[in-house]
Design an enzyme around this catalytic site. Structure first.
Site, PDB file in Angstrom:
ATOM      1  N   HIS A 264       0.823  -1.222   0.000  1.00  0.00           N
ATOM      2  CA  HIS A 264       0.000   0.000   0.000  1.00  0.00           C
ATOM      3  C   HIS A 264       0.856   1.272   0.000  1.00  0.00           C
ATOM      4  CE1 HIS A 264      -3.542  -2.429   0.845  1.00  0.00           C
ATOM      5  NE2 HIS A 264      -2.993  -2.919   1.944  1.00  0.00           N
ATOM      6  N   ASP A 265       1.561   1.505   1.108  1.00  0.00           N
ATOM      7  CA  ASP A 265       2.221   2.809   1.271  1.00  0.00           C
ATOM      8  C   ASP A 265       3.359   3.073   0.263  1.00  0.00           C
ATOM      9  OD1 ASP A 265       0.463   3.476   3.277  1.00  0.00           O
ATOM     10  OD2 ASP A 265       1.762   2.777   4.893  1.00  0.00           O
TER      11      ASP A 265
END
Ligand code: BDR
Ligand code: CA
Length: 329
Positions: A264-265
């Site tokens: 995700h990040d």
């Protein structure tokens, strides 16, 4: 040079696809990382530290994946590991703007960052609160020259927007991991963790009309770490790459799905590095600040605020870029 076909078990980028270059021709961007590390936050931070495209002015921390003391300590541990004590850490919000904080997620282990072996922080967090520092720093820099990469709940950014709007207006761009558009959520049917954890903050940031690029689950679920990526990173023999390999290993430990995990990040950093790998649309968005079930859900409607939203990504090319940056560091 990392072979792109080493990144996934049986997929390749295809011979016709040229790799995105690592060395940007542009000057490095002055960048602040706002984060709640978090295994995937940690991978994103190490990627940013490995890249010549960013000058990291500071890391601001927020409670999210785990409590604020731990996210702050984890930021310091990552910087100590990378030998980057030049980067200051500023502790930020311990709780959302106006509701109780979420329970820590088991997903990231007891220490918030898996079982990886990281040193203790060398440099203490700075005395100044994250939002005070952000405001002062932004007012000191030429307007539009500082980007914020937001990897956690948007509490710090919202406090800045609401309390120090003149400073907030000087941000060049916020690139934030958060939300789900056409995908199902990961904490509620339509809610993604970062927006769900502090929906009032997310609503304030979206409504601020600051230049915002949102990177939702629609994209991050398509940039997936595999065992093959771990092997590639470990084989590079580079400390940052090997550490990212270990972080991904511990990410695998935290789930029943051991085949692949969404990064995700790191997609925030990848977007900053290579926006051409992403498909972006402007959507008129509002953030649900109601019930727990729907909190943080995004709705596309005419009364919302226009936001740039990444809706597609060339996943393998993004992974290849991540691996090459880390292997070159
Ligand atoms: C987001 O939630 C956190 O658990 C991750 O670090 C990421 O920022 C994904 O929904
Ligand atoms: Ca995060």
């Amino acid at each position: 040079m990392v072979k792109s076909n080493a990144l996934s078990d049986n997929r390749t980028l295809g011979p016709e696809k040229a790799s995105t270059p690592i060395m940007p021709h542009a000057k490095p961007r002055v960048t602040i990382i706002d984060t709640d590390p978090g295994i995937d936050d940690a991978i994103g931070i190490l990627l940013a530290l490995a890249s010549p495209a960013f000058t990291i002015a500071g890391i601001t921390t927020v409670a999210g994946n785990i409590g604020i003391e731990t996210t702050t300590r984890n930021a310091g541990r990552l910087l100590a590991f990378a030998g980057r004590e030049d980067v200051p850490v500023f502790q930020g919000a311990a709780a959302p703007l106006s509701r109780p904080g979420p329970e820590p997620l088991n997903l990231h282990g007891e220490g918030g960052i898996g079982g990886v072996d990281l040193p203790d922080p060398i440099r203490e967090p700075e005395g100044l609160n994250a939002v005070e520092w952000l405001a002062g720093f932004l007012l000191d820099q030429p307007a539009g020259t500082v980007d914020v990469l937001a990897l956690g709940p948007l509490t710090n950014i919202a406090r800045l927007v609401l309390g120090q709007p003149d400073a907030a207006k000087r941000i060049g761009r916020i690139i934030a991991m958060g939300g789900a558009i056409h995908e199902h959520g990961n904490v509620g049917p339509r809610s993604e963790f970062n927006l769900w954890a502090d929906p009032e903050a997310a609503a304030a940031v979206v409504a601020s009309r600051l230049p915002l690029v949102l990177i939702p689950l629609d994209v991050t679920r398509r940039v997936r770490a595999t065992r093959a990526l771990v092997e590639t990173l470990s084989a590079s023999g580079k400390p940052l790459a090997s550490m990212v390999g270990s972080l991904i290993e511990s990410y695998f430990e935290s789930t029943a799905n051991r085949e692949s995990r969404p990064l995700h990040d790191p997609c925030v950093m990848l977007f900053a590095l290579a926006p051409e790998l992403f498909r972006v649309e402007e959507l008129s968005l509002s953030v649900d600040i109601g019930s727990v079930e729907e909190a943080g859900a995004l709705t596309i409607d005419g009364s919302g605020t226009p936001v740039q939203v990444a809706l597609g990504v060339e996943g393998l090319a993004a992974l290849d870029l991540l691996a090459r940056h880390l292997a070159a560091s």
